[in-house]
Design an enzyme around this catalytic site. Sequence first.
Site, short mmCIF file in Angstrom:
data_model
loop_
_atom_site.label_atom_id
_atom_site.label_comp_id
_atom_site.label_asym_id
_atom_site.label_seq_id
_atom_site.Cartn_x
_atom_site.Cartn_y
_atom_site.Cartn_z
N GLU A 163 0.80 -1.22 0.00
CA GLU A 163 0.00 0.00 0.00
C GLU A 163 0.84 1.28 0.00
O GLU A 163 0.83 2.07 0.98
CB GLU A 163 -0.98 0.00 1.17
CG GLU A 163 -1.92 -1.19 1.14
CD GLU A 163 -2.94 -1.18 2.26
OE1 GLU A 163 -2.87 -0.32 3.16
OE2 GLU A 163 -3.83 -2.05 2.23
N GLU A 351 -5.25 -8.58 0.19
CA GLU A 351 -5.99 -8.32 1.43
C GLU A 351 -7.45 -8.05 1.11
O GLU A 351 -7.74 -7.31 0.17
CB GLU A 351 -5.46 -7.09 2.19
CG GLU A 351 -4.17 -7.29 2.92
CD GLU A 351 -3.73 -6.03 3.66
OE1 GLU A 351 -4.60 -5.24 4.07
OE2 GLU A 351 -2.51 -5.80 3.76
O1 LIG Z 1 -7.16 -1.66 7.62
C1 LIG Z 1 -7.01 -3.03 7.49
C2 LIG Z 1 -5.67 -3.33 6.80
N1 LIG Z 1 -5.60 -2.60 5.55
N2 LIG Z 1 -4.41 -2.81 4.82
C3 LIG Z 1 -3.16 -2.68 5.57
C4 LIG Z 1 -3.22 -3.39 6.91
O2 LIG Z 1 -2.04 -3.15 7.64
C5 LIG Z 1 -4.46 -2.96 7.67
O3 LIG Z 1 -4.52 -3.59 8.94
#
Ligand SMILES: OC[C@H]1NNC[C@@H](O)[C@@H]1O
Length: 445
Positions: A163, A351
């Site tokens: 991300e 995810e």
């Molecule tokens: O908010 C939930 C998830 N989103 N993507 C990155 C992760 O580190 C978060 O926990």
Amino acid sequence: MANFPKDFLFGVATSSYQIEGAVNEDGRTPSIWDTFSKIKGKTYNGDTGDIACDHYHRYKEDIGILKEIGVKAYRFSIAWPRIYPEKGKFNQKGMDFYKKLIDELLKNNIKPVATIYHWDLPQWAGDLGGWLNRDSIYWYSEYSQKLFKEIGDVVPMWITHNEPWCASILSYGIGEHAPGHKDYREALIAAHHILLSHGEAVKIFRDMNIKESQIGITLNLTPAYPATEKEEDYLAAKYADGFSNRWFLDPIFKGKYPVDMIELYKKEIGEFDFIKNEDLGIISQPIDFLGINFYSRSIVKYDENSLIKGEAVEGPGKKTDMGWEISPESLYDLLKRIDKEYTNMPIYITENGAAFKDIVNKDEVHDQERIEYVKEHLKYAIKFIEDGGNLKGYFLWSLLDNFEWAYGYSKRFGIVYVDFETQKRILKDSAIWYKEVINKNLIDN
Ligand SMILES: OC[C@H]1NNC[C@@H](O)[C@@H]1O
């Protein structure tokens, strides 16, 4: 009933700072999140990752749970401050933890999927400007090259970054994540250096000619929809899409930043003098797969006063405990759009999952809402595959309830409940349900 392809990769995902704890153990030094979480007011209740799920000591138990659920793959991240606790100084003890973790996964026939960076930048790097310093590219290259040398032959899937939008925009522009800056020019500089470090790592990976291994990146992508049929709302949705998605997709897959966003941002941040001529060619190095993290969509209406000319409006759908609208059909829209406009290389949903208020009752957690959330998203994943979409796997976020960044431990995303007082793990109904989906390789209606 809907079937998955026979080799579909079912997994779960976690990240180092959110589950490991042991922040001072075996040579690890602080990350920017150790520092940030200790600043009053930055995290819910002042929560930190000091202990988290104590996964550093309990990794064998947790891999036993992975085995029980029957996942084919496990996506974890590597804590940079364990590997290079000081600039230029490799820490074998830190590396040895991940070697033991990977050995245990392989012993249980679970495919290791390693994320190189999931936000826990070493504080020594933060002190040198973090991702604002163009030298971050070299620090990251040294780090990733060492990982490829040490464990490249036992990790079949590498994800350079998790991300980049969060690690740059949310962290240097909006200020909600470490290091907590609120400067949009900084945010775009950080984003550029993170993308550049991705491209350099891909080059290093290719040069090392690591057999039987693939490399990609994970982007959190949020489809944007206009609040009304008004032309200005469609414009707002286009800018929201540029802000969340195209600013990262275009450099990686098209070798350029989106022109409409450059024009929009120029007024706010001035010249893009941090982009060197050769940079976009490095960023757009061909990769083997794209990881997509999907949670929800955004709905926007035009707002002249906002940098991106739009403000979010609440969607009509049910919400998770994060307040995110549940919109599984938007995952399908997103996948179709990526396939049509960017790439038909293998895609993994790296995810997807939901936080809900979980209640333990006699060592059971009946989380039907989470089951419904995952089931509906998997149904749209299958629809995309049936359309010919190149979706190869799905990693449920997350294995364990964990440190949800600024929300601390107040939001539970796990399919395994963690009692943070005792560190007891309890499989929620969703874990049992997911086990069945994996075992039967299908979704019952
Ligand atoms: O908010 C939930 C998830 N989103 N993507 C990155 C992760 O580190 C978060 O926990």
